[in-house]
Structure formats: structure tokens, C-alpha cells
Design a protein around this motif. Sequence first.
Motif, PDB file in Angstrom:
ATOM      1  N   GLU A  79     -20.906  72.069 -84.626  1.00 19.94           N
ATOM      2  CA  GLU A  79     -22.128  71.299 -84.383  1.00 19.94           C
ATOM      3  C   GLU A  79     -23.359  72.115 -84.735  1.00 19.94           C
ATOM      4  O   GLU A  79     -24.281  71.615 -85.378  1.00 19.94           O
ATOM      5  CB  GLU A  79     -22.200  70.877 -82.917  1.00 19.94           C
ATOM      6  N   VAL A  85     -23.727  72.424 -88.543  1.00 11.20           N
ATOM      7  CA  VAL A  85     -24.185  71.170 -89.155  1.00 11.20           C
ATOM      8  C   VAL A  85     -25.672  70.981 -88.893  1.00 11.20           C
ATOM      9  O   VAL A  85     -26.424  70.610 -89.797  1.00 11.20           O
ATOM     10  CB  VAL A  85     -23.364  69.977 -88.626  1.00 11.20           C
ATOM     11  N   GLN A  86     -26.108  71.256 -87.674  1.00  6.65           N
ATOM     12  CA  GLN A  86     -27.529  71.116 -87.359  1.00  6.65           C
ATOM     13  C   GLN A  86     -28.369  72.097 -88.160  1.00  6.65           C
ATOM     14  O   GLN A  86     -29.439  71.756 -88.648  1.00  6.65           O
ATOM     15  CB  GLN A  86     -27.773  71.314 -85.864  1.00  6.65           C
ATOM     16  N   HIS A 103     -27.647  73.302 -91.053  1.00  2.45           N
ATOM     17  CA  HIS A 103     -27.595  72.893 -92.457  1.00  2.45           C
ATOM     18  C   HIS A 103     -28.466  71.667 -92.691  1.00  2.45           C
ATOM     19  O   HIS A 103     -29.195  71.591 -93.676  1.00  2.45           O
ATOM     20  CB  HIS A 103     -26.146  72.593 -92.843  1.00  2.45           C
ATOM     21  N   ASP A 104     -28.430  70.697 -91.788  1.00  2.56           N
ATOM     22  CA  ASP A 104     -29.165  69.448 -91.961  1.00  2.56           C
ATOM     23  C   ASP A 104     -30.607  69.528 -91.468  1.00  2.56           C
ATOM     24  O   ASP A 104     -31.428  68.720 -91.859  1.00  2.56           O
ATOM     25  CB  ASP A 104     -28.463  68.304 -91.221  1.00  2.56           C
ATOM     26  N   GLY A 105     -30.922  70.487 -90.615  1.00  4.33           N
ATOM     27  CA  GLY A 105     -32.255  70.580 -90.039  1.00  4.33           C
ATOM     28  C   GLY A 105     -33.361  70.654 -91.063  1.00  4.33           C
ATOM     29  O   GLY A 105     -34.298  69.846 -91.040  1.00  4.33           O
ATOM     30  N   ARG A 142     -33.445  69.813 -94.174  1.00  6.97           N
ATOM     31  CA  ARG A 142     -33.504  68.605 -94.990  1.00  6.97           C
ATOM     32  C   ARG A 142     -34.173  67.481 -94.211  1.00  6.97           C
ATOM     33  O   ARG A 142     -34.992  66.739 -94.746  1.00  6.97           O
ATOM     34  CB  ARG A 142     -32.095  68.198 -95.428  1.00  6.97           C
ATOM     35  N   ARG A 143     -33.831  67.348 -92.933  1.00  6.47           N
ATOM     36  CA  ARG A 143     -34.445  66.290 -92.125  1.00  6.47           C
ATOM     37  C   ARG A 143     -35.934  66.529 -91.951  1.00  6.47           C
ATOM     38  O   ARG A 143     -36.727  65.597 -91.973  1.00  6.47           O
ATOM     39  CB  ARG A 143     -33.753  66.212 -90.764  1.00  6.47           C
ATOM     40  N   ASP A 179     -37.643  65.517 -95.128  1.00  5.66           N
ATOM     41  CA  ASP A 179     -37.691  64.056 -95.229  1.00  5.66           C
ATOM     42  C   ASP A 179     -38.807  63.497 -94.359  1.00  5.66           C
ATOM     43  O   ASP A 179     -39.465  62.516 -94.734  1.00  5.66           O
ATOM     44  CB  ASP A 179     -36.349  63.437 -94.831  1.00  5.66           C
TER      45      ASP A 179
END
Length: 66
Positions: free
Chosen positions: A44, A47-48, A50-52, A54-55, A58
Motif C-alpha cells: 500500500e 503504491v501511494q 508511486h501514485d502520489g 501523479r495525482r 493531475d
Amino acid sequence: MAKVDISLDAELVVEVMVLAGIGSPQDAVEAVVRDYIARGHRTEARVQAHDGPRREADALEPPPQG
């Protein structure tokens, strides 16, 4: 802490005991469960992380004008 009694295949428990070098069936099963939970938390967090970014990127982009 609440306790749960379950039945497990003895061969599975012995395998865990040998692989983990743990002498108690109870401790061996607890180690497997704790490892499984820790692995989930690490996944978890990865993933956070890695995606943080990018979010956040955005969120900063203006909506498309049309």
C-alpha cells in the motif's frame, strides 16, 4: 486481545516452523500472519508513493477548455 481457534493441516504448520526456524506452532502461524499483513502495508505504501506525485500533478492541471 481476542483469540481464535482454527484447525490447520499439520504438514503446513511443520513446514512453516522449519522454514522460519520457529519451534512453536502457535508462534509460527502468528509469524506468517504478521508477515502477510506487513507485506500488505508495504505494498500500500509503495503504491501511494508511486501514485502520489501523479495525482498531485493531475490536481494542478487546469481543466480542459472547450
